[in-house]
Design an enzyme around this catalytic site. Sequence first.
Site, mmCIF file in Angstrom:
data_model
loop_
_atom_site.group_PDB
_atom_site.id
_atom_site.type_symbol
_atom_site.label_atom_id
_atom_site.label_comp_id
_atom_site.label_asym_id
_atom_site.label_seq_id
_atom_site.Cartn_x
_atom_site.Cartn_y
_atom_site.Cartn_z
ATOM 1 N N LYS A 55 0.735 -1.233 -0.125
ATOM 2 C CA LYS A 55 0.098 -0.003 0.010
ATOM 3 C C LYS A 55 1.005 1.130 0.092
ATOM 4 C CE LYS A 55 -3.894 -2.355 1.951
ATOM 5 N NZ LYS A 55 -4.355 -2.792 3.298
ATOM 6 N N GLN A 99 -4.884 -2.081 9.732
ATOM 7 C CA GLN A 99 -4.911 -3.543 8.700
ATOM 8 C C GLN A 99 -5.409 -4.606 9.765
ATOM 9 O OE1 GLN A 99 -3.363 -3.864 5.867
ATOM 10 N NE2 GLN A 99 -4.162 -5.980 6.212
ATOM 11 N N ASP A 122 -11.798 2.297 3.750
ATOM 12 C CA ASP A 122 -11.962 0.943 3.966
ATOM 13 C C ASP A 122 -13.502 0.633 3.693
ATOM 14 O OD1 ASP A 122 -10.024 -0.895 3.703
ATOM 15 O OD2 ASP A 122 -9.669 -1.180 5.730
#
Length: 297
Positions: A55, A99, A122
Amino acid sequence: MKLIPHLIDGKAIAQQTHEESRLAVAELRSRGLVPGLAVILVGADPASQAYVRSKDRVCLELGMHSVKHELPAATSQAELLAIVEQLNNDPAIHGILVQSPPPAQIDERAVIRAIDPRKDVDGFHPINVAKLALGESDGFVPCTPLGCQRLLIASGIETAGANVVILGRSMIVGKPLALLLMNKGMGGDATVTVAHSRTRNLSEVCRSADILIAAIGRAEFVRGEFVREGAVVIDVGINRVEDPASAKGYKLVGDVAFEEVAGKCRAITPVPGGVGPMTIAMLMANTIASCRRFAGG
Ligand code: NAP
């Protein structure tokens, strides 16, 4: 009859999406704006570390601002929440991602709720889940479902009026994907069935699909008898299976028995190289969209 399926090339479509993102970042930069993504990793899980690294790398390649917080496995909930709060208040950051999965002492749901929904790229915050359910387009949609929809649109596969069967009802893939595909508009308007571990006559339900999407986390579970001739198959699954022939000792396979199913399909995604590369591409797109919204358009 054995069909020669169209292979949906997720790598190429993700690359195209990255090109669009690169142009969007250049345009924002010309106005003095730089989209910023912060990724927080608690612990040293090797797979999570690899995701976080990629990322960071893609952010930098696209000209974005990237911040990585790699925290020890013993980080407390309070310490993690303090970092989230600091990022919520940082004007250089437009996207915050924690994460998954965090270590056991962390209450992941509470952490997601602590993220400013305007920076929840997200799409897991309840405000964004609600916006998706309401069909409001100013929220964030989770990246993997958004990637699946982008693959269908980019491949010219019509969803309007199509019977879509989604295998799996997780909040990361199945459920938001069902909402996305049944919402009105491009890449939507489908008739959606969501199947799961309690579904009766699973193979029969799957055979009713014009578009079958597998997201269950079971290696090669979807066999030939699950697929109607001429269907489109999207394989979200990523499963490690032993492979003595590979140097790593394992290989990645999807939730679909590719060799068996491909000959019946109109189009199919491979694993790897299908849905996987789209997830990160949509994360970048969401972060850029967030930067634009903060700037007022
Ligand atoms: P998950 O949270 O474990 O959910 C799995 C879902 O599949 C559940 O709804 C479960 O049903 C259902 N299921 C499990 N076994 C089944 C069976 N035998 N028959 C019917 N349904 C069954 O998994 P997830 O997070 O959604 O991930 C699914 C897969 O996608 C995994 O392989 C994961 O690695 C992959 N994935 C890939 C990406 C990507 O970027 N490509 C991103 C996220 C996930 P119940 O609800 O009834 O238990």
